[in-house]
Scaffold this active site. Structure first.
Site, PDB file in Angstrom:
ATOM      1  N   ASP A  14       0.735  -1.206  -0.052  1.00  0.00           N
ATOM      2  CA  ASP A  14      -0.151  -0.240  -0.083  1.00  0.00           C
ATOM      3  C   ASP A  14       0.877   1.238  -0.089  1.00  0.00           C
ATOM      4  O   ASP A  14       0.841   2.019  -0.763  1.00  0.00           O
ATOM      5  CB  ASP A  14      -1.103  -0.228   1.428  1.00  0.00           C
ATOM      6  CG  ASP A  14      -2.156  -1.133   1.148  1.00  0.00           C
ATOM      7  OD1 ASP A  14      -2.157  -1.716   0.199  1.00  0.00           O
ATOM      8  OD2 ASP A  14      -2.877  -1.153   2.068  1.00  0.00           O
ATOM      9  N   SER A 172      -1.539  -8.654   4.925  1.00  0.00           N
ATOM     10  CA  SER A 172      -1.278  -7.588   5.222  1.00  0.00           C
ATOM     11  C   SER A 172      -0.752  -7.686   6.723  1.00  0.00           C
ATOM     12  O   SER A 172      -1.475  -7.958   7.546  1.00  0.00           O
ATOM     13  CB  SER A 172      -2.666  -6.280   5.025  1.00  0.00           C
ATOM     14  OG  SER A 172      -2.194  -5.362   5.920  1.00  0.00           O
TER      15      SER A 172
HETATM   16  N1  ARG Z   1      -6.900  -4.318  13.628  1.00  0.00           N
HETATM   17  C1  ARG Z   1      -5.625  -4.133  14.389  1.00  0.00           C
HETATM   18  C2  ARG Z   1      -5.799  -2.673  15.114  1.00  0.00           C
HETATM   19  O1  ARG Z   1      -6.378  -1.945  14.565  1.00  0.00           O
HETATM   20  C3  ARG Z   1      -4.515  -4.060  13.506  1.00  0.00           C
HETATM   21  C4  ARG Z   1      -4.240  -3.413  12.288  1.00  0.00           C
HETATM   22  C5  ARG Z   1      -2.882  -3.941  11.781  1.00  0.00           C
HETATM   23  N2  ARG Z   1      -2.805  -3.851  10.039  1.00  0.00           N
HETATM   24  C6  ARG Z   1      -2.411  -4.719   9.540  1.00  0.00           C
HETATM   25  N3  ARG Z   1      -1.867  -4.549   8.393  1.00  0.00           N
HETATM   26  N4  ARG Z   1      -2.159  -6.216   9.869  1.00  0.00           N
HETATM   27  O2  ARG Z   1      -5.000  -2.335  15.924  1.00  0.00           O
END
Ligand code: ARG
Length: 386
Positions: A14, A172
Site C-alpha cells: 500500500d 497485510s
Molecule cells: N486491527 C488492528 C488494530 O487496529 C491491527 C491492524 C494492523 N494492520 C495490519 N495490516 N495487520 O490495531
C-alpha cells in the site's frame, strides 16, 4: 513552486504504490518517505530502505525503539493494556510513527502529510489525529482511490515496484517490537482456519519443545527491569522474551475485534513477550494492591485500553489515567516466575517486599461475630419466603 509531501512509509504494498500515486494523481513534485523503526524485523526495514531508494525523492529511517518501549510500552504494561481481551499492538505504535513523520515534515518544510491507510480501518484515525495537529494538507491515497488488492498489484507491476504479496497470499502484516498482526485475504473470513505460514514469531504447538522452560522477571514500579536475575533494558528484555516465548509457541491471538468505525474484523496476532510480561505484571499487582484498588484499576485499565486503541493518546484523560496508574505502580516491585510450555505461559511463583499477605497469627474465634451478621438480609428474605 515545488510541492512536497511526507509519507509515512512501511515498505509494504500500500505505502509503496502511494509514492507514484502522490506524484501522478495529486501533483506533488517531491515525495519524501519516513520509516520509523519501532522494532519491526531488520529485513522489513531493509526492504523499506531499498524500495525507498528507488521510489522516493528522499528517505528517512528513524530509530524510535527506545522511545517506543520507554514511553509507550511501559505505560501499556502498567495499564495491563488489552482491548477486548487482546494485547494492544499496532494501535500503540501509530501515534509515535505519526509524530516522527510530522517532525520530518516540519524539518523539510513540506506542504502535506500522507499515510497509506484505507478508509475501513483504525489506523487512518490514529495517524490523522496527530497529522491534523499541524496546518498541513493530509492525503490518504488508499482511502481516496479505494483500489482492489488486484488493482494495487497491477499498478505496482506497471511502476516496477516489487510485490511481496501475491494473489494467493495477500496478507497485510504490521510489525513492531511488541506485536505482529496479520490480516487480509482469506483471513478476513472468521471461519477460515489460518495456515501455519502466517506465523513468524511463534512455533506451532507441534514444534514447541517437549520440555518446559521457566523465566523469572523482575519488576520495579510496574516496569520489567530484569530477566533471570540479569538487569536488562526494556528493548533487549522484550526481544529476548519474544525469542524464548516464541520458541514455546506462546502468544498467539485469533480474535474478532470491534474496530473504531464499528466493523467487526478478524485479526491474528503474535506477541510472546507481551503475553509473558502482562501475565507476570498482572499477577504481581494481585499480590501487592488492595482488593478495592484492583477492582477500580481494572476499570481504569479498560478505559485506558480503549483510548489507546482509538489512538486518542493525547486526550487529557490519558494523562489523568496515567497519573492514577503510576501512583498504584509505586508498589508493584518484585519477581515473578513464569513457566513456558506448549503455547502456555503460566505464573508459578511470585514475591514482593510489598506483598499484602497477612503473616501474623490469626485469632480465628473473633471471626465468629462477623459470621453471625454475614448475609443477614438474604437469610431474612429466605425465611419469609418459606
Ligand atoms: N486491527 C488492528 C488494530 O487496529 C491491527 C491492524 C494492523 N494492520 C495490519 N495490516 N495487520 O490495531
Amino acid at each position: 513552486m515545488v510541492k512536497k509531501v511526507v509519507l509515512s512509509y512501511s515498505g509494504g504494498l500500500d505505502t509503496s504504490i502511494c509514492i507514484p500515486l502522490l506524484r501522478e494523481r495529486y501533483d506533488y513534485d517531491k515525495v519524501i518517505t519516513v520509516t520509523v523503526d519501532v522494532g519491526q524485523s531488520s529485513s522489513n526495514l531493509k526492504e523499506a530502505e531499498e524500495k525507498a531508494a528507488k521510489l522516493s525523492d528522499r528517505h528517512y529511517t528513524i530509530d524510535a525503539n527506545e522511545e517506543f518501549v520507554h514511553e509507550y510500552i511501559f505505560p501499556l504494561i502498567k495499564a495491563n493494556g488489552c482491548y477486548e481481551g487482546y494485547v494492544l499492538g499496532t494501535a500503540i505504535a501509530r501515534p509515535l510513527i505519526a509524530k516522527k513523520t510530522v517532525d520530518v515534515a516540519k524539518k523539510e518544510g513540506a506542504d502535506a502529510l500522507a499515510h497509506g491507510c484505507t478508509g475501513k480501518g483504525n489506523d487512518q484515525l490514529r495517524f490523522e489525529v496527530v497529522f491534523r495537529t499541524t496546518n498541513l494538507e493530509v492525503v490518504a491515497p488508499m482511502r481516496d482511490l479505494d483500489m482492489t488488492r488486484e488493482g494495487e498489484i497491477e499498478y505496482a507491476r506497471e511502476h516496477d515496484i516489487p510485490v511481496p504479496v501475491t494473489e494467493a497470499k495477500p496478507w497485510s502484516v504490521d510489525e513492531n517490537i511488541w506485536s505482529r498482526s496479520i490480516e487480509g485475504g482469506k483471513l478476513e473470513d472468521p471461519a477460515y482456519v489460518p495456515p501455519e505460514e502466517i506465523f513468524r514469531w511463534t512455533a506451532s504447538l507441534e514444534k514447541a519443545p517437549d520440555r518446559a522452560e521457566t523465566v523469572e522477571i523482575g519488576f520495579e514500579k510496574g516496569i520489567p527491569i530484569s530477566l533471570n536475575g540479569k538487569k536488562l533494558d526494556g528493548v533487549a528484555l522484550i526481544k529476548k522474551l519474544n525469542e524464548v516465548g516464541g520458541k514455546h509457541g506462546v502468544g498467539r491471538t485469533d480474535i474478532v475485534e470491534d474496530r473504531v468505525l464499528g466493523l467487526k474484523t478478524r485479526e491474528n496476532y503474535e506477541h510472546p513477550a507481551a503475553t509473558i510480561l502482562l501475565k507476570a505484571h498482572r499477577d504481581l499487582e494481585q499480590l501487592v494492591l488492595t482488593r478495592p484498588e484492583l477492582k477500580f484499576k481494572a476499570m481504569v485499565d479498560d478505559v485506558w485500553a480503549e483510548l489507546a486503541y482509538h489512538g486518542l493518546v493525547d486526550d487529557p484523560l490519558m494523562a489523568d489515567l496515567n497519573a492514577f496508574i503510576d501512583k498504584t505502580q509505586e508498589r508493584v516491585t518484585g519477581f515473578v516466575k513464569v513457566r513456558l510450555f506448549k503455547g502456555n505461559a503460566s505464573v508459578i511463583a511470585r514475591r514482593s517486599p510489598n506483598a499484602l499477605r497477612f503473616e501474623g497469627s490469626l485469632d480465628q474465634k473473633s471471626a465468629e461475630g462477623y459470621a453471625k451478621f454475614y448475609g443477614l438480609q438474604a437469610r431474612i428474605f429466605k425465611k419469609r419466603m418459606e
